[in-house]
Design an enzyme around this catalytic site. Structure first.
Site, PDB file in Angstrom:
ATOM      1  N   SER A  49      96.872  31.086 -20.224  1.00  0.00           N
ATOM      2  CA  SER A  49      97.180  30.486 -19.122  1.00  0.00           C
ATOM      3  C   SER A  49      96.516  28.603 -19.417  1.00  0.00           C
ATOM      4  O   SER A  49      97.629  28.388 -20.290  1.00  0.00           O
ATOM      5  CB  SER A  49      96.229  30.675 -18.077  1.00  0.00           C
ATOM      6  N   ASP A  95     103.614  39.300 -14.907  1.00  0.00           N
ATOM      7  CA  ASP A  95     103.096  37.682 -14.257  1.00  0.00           C
ATOM      8  C   ASP A  95     104.158  36.936 -13.655  1.00  0.00           C
ATOM      9  O   ASP A  95     104.826  36.999 -14.433  1.00  0.00           O
ATOM     10  CB  ASP A  95     102.038  37.698 -15.861  1.00  0.00           C
ATOM     11  N   HIS A 100      98.726  38.685 -15.707  1.00  0.00           N
ATOM     12  CA  HIS A 100      98.641  37.200 -16.314  1.00  0.00           C
ATOM     13  C   HIS A 100      97.469  37.769 -18.048  1.00  0.00           C
ATOM     14  O   HIS A 100      97.690  36.651 -18.298  1.00  0.00           O
ATOM     15  CB  HIS A 100      98.224  36.343 -15.068  1.00  0.00           C
TER      16      HIS A 100
END
Length: 656
Positions: free
Chosen positions: A180, A388, A445
């Site tokens: 991320s 994701d 994710h």
């Protein structure tokens, strides 16, 4: 149980005695010898050697970084002499997400006890989870960081202090991994390391940086935002017939205009900082358009971190992953914080609103600008979970296509290679000139959360521990590659694979600095080994005597007559309180308590406001590692020491 604990202590003692250099006595205060469930739930051979605590970086502003290190007591040969530093995103989200829900050896069960994660990355190398920037998780400071270059400077200071405590790690091969918003952190830290290696001061040795692994990375935010509509159409949760479609296209067009006005190869700092608010709005609009108002309340919104899941609107993924409801209370147990050697105890919050609001990144260029120079020296692997939305794989492949590195733009060719792990199709791989991209199938994710064993094998792709057969890349369960039949396999080599897919290409540290680091570290290590033999022997002897004394005392206690009248426990009951367990992004101002060929979709993105934080949908969605930032007025300070924690559906300024 007693002998189980003694076995673990012996393992720790041997780890200490193996290399009693300057840092050995210092690191003893960081030992972790017990956690709830450690001896009852984990096989004794799987209990890792652990170190945990808060390292002082800058005494002048009270900056301390928290780390939790895991060492495999029985490492396989291919995993020796490696240290992996893991970072989660945010900005302001704790790497304890990575330690207890992803790449670490533990998960937390409903009884708030640890259980074993069979896919832990500590089997692929020592792994160190670090809470940063200051104020994140169990880290703390009187001042906050504001820009990405600050992250680099402060993390290099952390490395300096870390290697003072663990000097035997200084010669290890170093890898960075994370996800991320770590897609911004990691390139900046790597850039700082390479610059340090080229400008060493007297007495310094280079760090042996060997590779970067970034999962669902938020690396080129504006360019990646343009992928949302295409991804949603391909996944099938939006269509042109939906109300609001024209509004979604208008939002996409505005973002495209921003991207057209900013050259991603321009070395100057963009007016749009790390992310444009205009592009940030595309995801918000997408989730609104995709909302199913006819579905049950808790199923109306697609989960932005895994499009196959649903959530209530406007949460849209804030209530995920489910493990968080156990992790938060576990880390807030006073006894656990003591066992983790916290000197400054503080409530653990997954994501810090205060850190997110202060980390504006207003004068920082997006990390995508750093990739070309990094790729001259260091292999980089970008991987995306294909389910994701927020940091999806289409966006990652799109910015790679426009990137120029090592003398060429984009990939060398259009070849895509299947990746098989343990005999099963796990995804596909592309590689050119030190850059590797992996689309990991059936994952979100947080790839290690869904596929811990498979995700650990990504280290094999970076280090060249794989085979090639029929233009497929083959990796195996930990330590089993040698058991595979070699007669029908082609060893990875530059000549056998087009598009530079080879062990040499993926694992090469083309930098001379890496080679110099290895040579220098090995030479220094050789000088130390002989001089410390006697010290090692004495230290081990003392440890053995102490353990024998404990055993003798225990045996004496067990053999004495016991009274028929037994006293009850007298320990005080400790009351622990924490807020709503489903709240994803909470303000860390509570922290100032006592001193304390196949297609899929993927990747998570961080949303941001004008202050540089990535905001949740409609300004109300909290991203796991990229939540949207709310206006400062949304955060009401109740007192100097505690800030009111927002309710679950209020806006928050942090992401994971």
């Amino acid at each position: 149980m007693f002998f189980h604990a003694i076995l673990v202590l012996i393992q720790v003692a041997l780890a200490l005695g193996a290399s009693p250099r300057a840092g050995s006595s210092e690191r003893s205060k960081y030992f972790v010898t017990s956690l709830p469930g450690m001896y009852s739930n984990l096989p004794k051979e799987e209990i890792p050697i652990m170190f945990s605590g808060q390292l002082e970086l800058f005494p002048e502003n009270n900056t301390h970084y928290y780390f939790w290190k895991f060492v495999n007591p029985n490492p396989i040969a291919e995993a020796e002499r490696r240290t992996i530093f893991w970072l989660n995103g945010g900005p302001g989200c704790s790497s304890m997400d990575g330690a207890l829900m992803e790449a670490g050896p533990f998960r937390v069960n409903d009884d708030k006890e640890i259980v074993y994660n069979n896919g832990s990355w500590h089997k692929a190398g020592d792994i160190v989870f670090v809470d940063q920037p200051a104020g994140t998780g169990f880290s703390y400071s009187d001042e906050y960081e504001h820009e990405l270059p600050d992250v680099s400077v402060h993390f290099l200071k952390f490395l300096e202090k870390y290697f003072e405590v663990f000097p035997e790690d200084r010669q290890n091969q170093i890898f960075f991994a994370g996800e991320s918003y770590a897609g911004q952190y990691i390139p900046y830290i790597a850039d700082g390391i390479l610059k340090r290696n080229k400008n060493l001061k007297a007495g310094e040795s280079p760090y042996d940086l060997r590779g970067l692994l970034i999962g669902n990375g938020w690396i080129a935010p504006n360019e990646q935002s343009l992928s949302y509509v295409q991804y949603a159409l391909q996944a099938g949760f939006v269509s042109p017939s939906m109300p609001g479609w024209s509004r979604l296209l208008a939002s996409q067009e505005r973002c495209q205009n921003v991207v057209n006005s900013v050259n991603t190869q321009d070395d100057s700092v963009s007016d749009y900082k790390v992310v444009s608010d205009v592009c940030d709005q595309v995801l918000n609009t997408l989730l609104e358009v995709a909302r199913d108002r006819d579905a049950p309340a808790d199923q109306q919104c697609v989960n932005m971190y895994d499009y196959t899941l649903r959530d209530e609107f406007p949460s849209c993924g804030m209530n995920w992953p489910p493990d968080l409801v156990n992790v938060k209370p576990f880390l807030n147990i006073p006894g656990v914080q003591s066992q983790l050697n916290l000197v400054h105890k503080k409530p653990w919050l997954e994501c810090s609103g205060r850190v997110g609001r202060n980390f504006v990144a207003q004068r920082s260029k997006p990390a995508v600008h750093l990739l070309p120079s990094l790729l001259e020296d260091v292999p980089i692997l970008l991987f995306n979970g294909n389910r994701d939305i927020i940091c999806n794989y289409i966006g990652t492949e799109a910015f790679i296509k426009e990137l120029e590195w090592n003398g060429q733009k984009g990939w060398d060719d259009d070849n895509v290679f299947d990746w098989n792990f343990d005999g099963n199709l796990a995804g596909y791989v592309r590689n050119s000139r030190n850059l590797t991209f992996v689309n990991v199938f059936n994952s979100s994710h947080m790839v290690p959360f869904d596929l811990p064993d498979t995700s650990r094998s990504l280290m094999d792709l970076v280090t060249g521990n794989f085979d090639i057969k029929d233009d497929k890349i083959l990796t195996y369960k930990l330590g089993t590659r040698g058991q595979a039949k070699q007669s029908d396999k082609k060893p990875a080599s530059t000549s056998s694979i087009p598009s530079e897919i080879s062990a040499t290409a993926l694992a090469s540290g083309s930098s001379s600095a890496s080679a110099q680091a290895s040579a220098t570290a090995n030479e220094a290590d050789g000088d130390n080994n002989t001089s410390h033999k006697i010290e090692r022997a004495i230290q081990l002897l003392v440890i053995i005597v102490l353990l024998w004394g404990i055993y003798a005392l225990y045996s004496s206690y067990k053999s004495r007559p016991s009274s028929i009248i037994k006293s009850g426990p007298t320990g005080k009951k400790k009351n622990v309180q924490w807020a709503d367990q489903l709240r994803r992004f909470q303000e860390d101002d509570q922290v100032r308590v006592q001193p304390h060929g196949i297609f899929a979709k993927a990747l998570n993105k961080f949303k941001g406001n004008s202050d540089g934080a990535y905001a949740p949908v409609q300004g109300r969605y909290e991203d796991i590692e990229m939540s949207s930032a709310s206006p400062i007025d949304d955060f009401v300070v109740v007192s100097d020491d505690e800030e009111e924690e927002p309710s679950r559906n209020e806006p928050s300024s942090n992401q994971k």
